[in-house]
Motif scaffolding. Sequence first.
Motif, short mmCIF file in Angstrom:
data_model
loop_
_atom_site.label_atom_id
_atom_site.label_comp_id
_atom_site.label_asym_id
_atom_site.label_seq_id
_atom_site.Cartn_x
_atom_site.Cartn_y
_atom_site.Cartn_z
N ALA A 140 -4.61 4.38 -11.88
CA ALA A 140 -3.89 3.21 -11.04
C ALA A 140 -4.75 3.04 -9.95
O ALA A 140 -5.25 3.75 -9.20
CB ALA A 140 -2.74 3.77 -10.64
N ASP A 141 -4.86 1.78 -9.69
CA ASP A 141 -5.65 1.05 -8.68
C ASP A 141 -4.95 -0.16 -7.96
O ASP A 141 -4.26 -0.99 -8.61
CB ASP A 141 -7.08 0.38 -9.50
CG ASP A 141 -7.86 1.47 -9.91
OD1 ASP A 141 -8.33 2.27 -9.50
OD2 ASP A 141 -8.17 1.17 -11.33
N LEU A 142 -5.15 -0.17 -6.81
CA LEU A 142 -4.39 -1.17 -5.80
C LEU A 142 -5.70 -2.35 -5.38
O LEU A 142 -6.64 -1.98 -5.02
CB LEU A 142 -4.08 -0.81 -4.72
CG LEU A 142 -3.60 -1.76 -3.63
CD1 LEU A 142 -2.22 -2.14 -4.02
CD2 LEU A 142 -3.03 -0.90 -2.20
N LYS A 143 -5.35 -3.29 -6.12
CA LYS A 143 -6.23 -4.34 -5.94
C LYS A 143 -5.72 -5.59 -5.20
O LYS A 143 -4.41 -5.66 -4.81
CB LYS A 143 -6.76 -5.12 -7.46
CG LYS A 143 -7.42 -3.83 -8.41
CD LYS A 143 -7.75 -4.57 -9.61
CE LYS A 143 -8.41 -3.53 -10.44
NZ LYS A 143 -8.87 -4.07 -11.82
N LYS A 144 -6.46 -6.57 -4.95
CA LYS A 144 -6.05 -7.78 -4.07
C LYS A 144 -5.09 -8.55 -4.88
O LYS A 144 -4.02 -9.16 -4.37
CB LYS A 144 -7.17 -8.58 -3.90
CG LYS A 144 -6.85 -9.91 -3.12
CD LYS A 144 -8.16 -10.87 -2.58
CE LYS A 144 -7.80 -12.05 -2.18
NZ LYS A 144 -9.03 -13.11 -1.94
N ALA B 233 0.90 -1.13 0.17
CA ALA B 233 0.00 0.01 0.02
C ALA B 233 0.81 1.42 -0.05
O ALA B 233 0.50 2.29 -0.72
CB ALA B 233 -0.91 -0.05 1.33
N GLU B 234 1.74 1.25 0.80
CA GLU B 234 2.87 2.37 0.72
C GLU B 234 3.53 2.60 -0.51
O GLU B 234 3.64 3.83 -1.10
CB GLU B 234 3.96 2.29 1.98
CG GLU B 234 3.48 2.27 3.27
CD GLU B 234 4.57 1.81 4.40
OE1 GLU B 234 5.60 1.40 3.88
OE2 GLU B 234 4.17 1.91 5.51
N GLN B 235 3.96 1.51 -1.50
CA GLN B 235 4.42 1.53 -2.64
C GLN B 235 3.52 2.32 -3.52
O GLN B 235 3.70 3.15 -4.47
CB GLN B 235 5.05 0.11 -3.28
CG GLN B 235 6.35 -0.42 -2.58
CD GLN B 235 6.43 -1.65 -3.29
OE1 GLN B 235 5.57 -2.53 -3.35
NE2 GLN B 235 7.55 -1.60 -4.16
N TYR B 236 2.30 1.86 -3.53
CA TYR B 236 1.15 2.29 -4.47
C TYR B 236 0.77 3.86 -4.15
O TYR B 236 0.92 4.54 -4.80
CB TYR B 236 -0.03 1.51 -4.14
CG TYR B 236 -1.26 2.13 -4.78
CD1 TYR B 236 -1.47 2.12 -5.94
CD2 TYR B 236 -2.36 2.77 -3.99
CE1 TYR B 236 -2.74 2.49 -6.85
CE2 TYR B 236 -3.52 3.16 -4.76
CZ TYR B 236 -3.56 3.00 -5.94
OH TYR B 236 -4.73 3.68 -6.53
N PHE C 284 3.99 5.84 -5.60
CA PHE C 284 3.85 6.15 -6.76
C PHE C 284 2.54 7.13 -7.36
O PHE C 284 2.83 7.95 -8.23
CB PHE C 284 3.16 4.65 -7.63
CG PHE C 284 3.04 4.49 -9.05
CD1 PHE C 284 3.90 4.88 -9.74
CD2 PHE C 284 1.57 4.25 -9.29
CE1 PHE C 284 3.66 4.92 -11.34
CE2 PHE C 284 1.26 4.42 -10.73
CZ PHE C 284 2.36 4.63 -11.67
N LEU C 285 1.65 7.07 -6.73
CA LEU C 285 0.79 8.10 -7.06
C LEU C 285 1.07 9.49 -6.90
O LEU C 285 0.86 10.28 -7.57
CB LEU C 285 -0.70 7.87 -6.14
CG LEU C 285 -1.50 6.71 -6.79
CD1 LEU C 285 -2.86 6.30 -5.66
CD2 LEU C 285 -1.99 6.46 -8.08
N LYS C 286 1.83 9.88 -5.55
CA LYS C 286 2.23 10.94 -5.25
C LYS C 286 3.17 11.23 -6.28
O LYS C 286 3.18 12.64 -6.89
CB LYS C 286 2.99 10.92 -3.86
CG LYS C 286 3.32 12.16 -3.42
CD LYS C 286 3.92 11.92 -1.87
CE LYS C 286 4.41 13.35 -1.36
NZ LYS C 286 4.88 13.29 -0.20
N ARG C 287 4.17 10.64 -6.91
CA ARG C 287 5.19 11.06 -7.87
C ARG C 287 4.35 11.51 -9.27
O ARG C 287 4.79 12.33 -9.89
CB ARG C 287 6.19 9.71 -7.99
CG ARG C 287 7.08 9.71 -6.80
CD ARG C 287 8.38 9.05 -7.21
NE ARG C 287 7.87 7.70 -7.46
CZ ARG C 287 7.98 6.39 -6.42
NH1 ARG C 287 8.18 7.10 -5.27
NH2 ARG C 287 7.58 5.41 -6.67
#
Length: 241
Positions: free
Chosen positions: A95-99, A74-77, A80-83
């Motif tokens: 971009a979506d964080l999925k299972k 989750a932190e990686q995601y 990435f969005l912040k950059r």
Amino acid sequence: MPTAPFWMTTYGDIMTLLVTFFVLLISMSEIRMKKFRDAISNFQRQPGMFSGSKSVVPADYSSGSSQSRARKRAEQYEQFLKRLEERGLGEKIQADLKKEGIHVVIADSLMFRTGRARLLKPSRTVLRELANLLSRDVGSVVVSGHTDDRPIGTRKFPSNWELSTARAASAVRFLQERAPEYDSSRFQAVGHASTDPRASNQTDEGRAKNRRVEIMFNWRSWNSNKTTSTRPTPESTATGP
């Protein structure tokens, strides 16, 4: 011989009646153990529900090590969005964080010129950020090229099958160059041509949404018995009928 106080006799009678009452209730009720266990497990998976907090960790990650891994993902995601936002690329990228992993959709206007498969400069900035996601947590990467339904018919790309596959392969090759330590057999380039539209091809806006590159960073690797895991090239065969 001493006798008990009168209030103790009354108290004892009341207690006896209450016990009898609850015994009768239990004898007439049916305890469904499966539902009971499910209810208990729900409480165990959500320790913060009474404090008003919401857990961002899926129920599947109940153990300590899995919980830590999910938090790291989750932190990686989020990073990435912040950059992407810092570089003003948020509108062109979804971009979506999925299972299953991190799913990224990039508009082709950011990636390629019309009818071409060579990466544009802005797309290289995005792919550099995406290469940072390649770690031990990522088991496999599938890059999919998509087009609208308008025919192309050039000498290099006779149809949208060749174009979509070549575009996916270009993205894979760049990611591999940016992360050479990541096993190349975990990459896959797939061309879908116009077979998987996100919107109607009857409008310019819809066709623009359909022209895209999708990248799926899967937490798990694919089954090698079912999927050929070779290094993709622009000459790779597209999937399709």
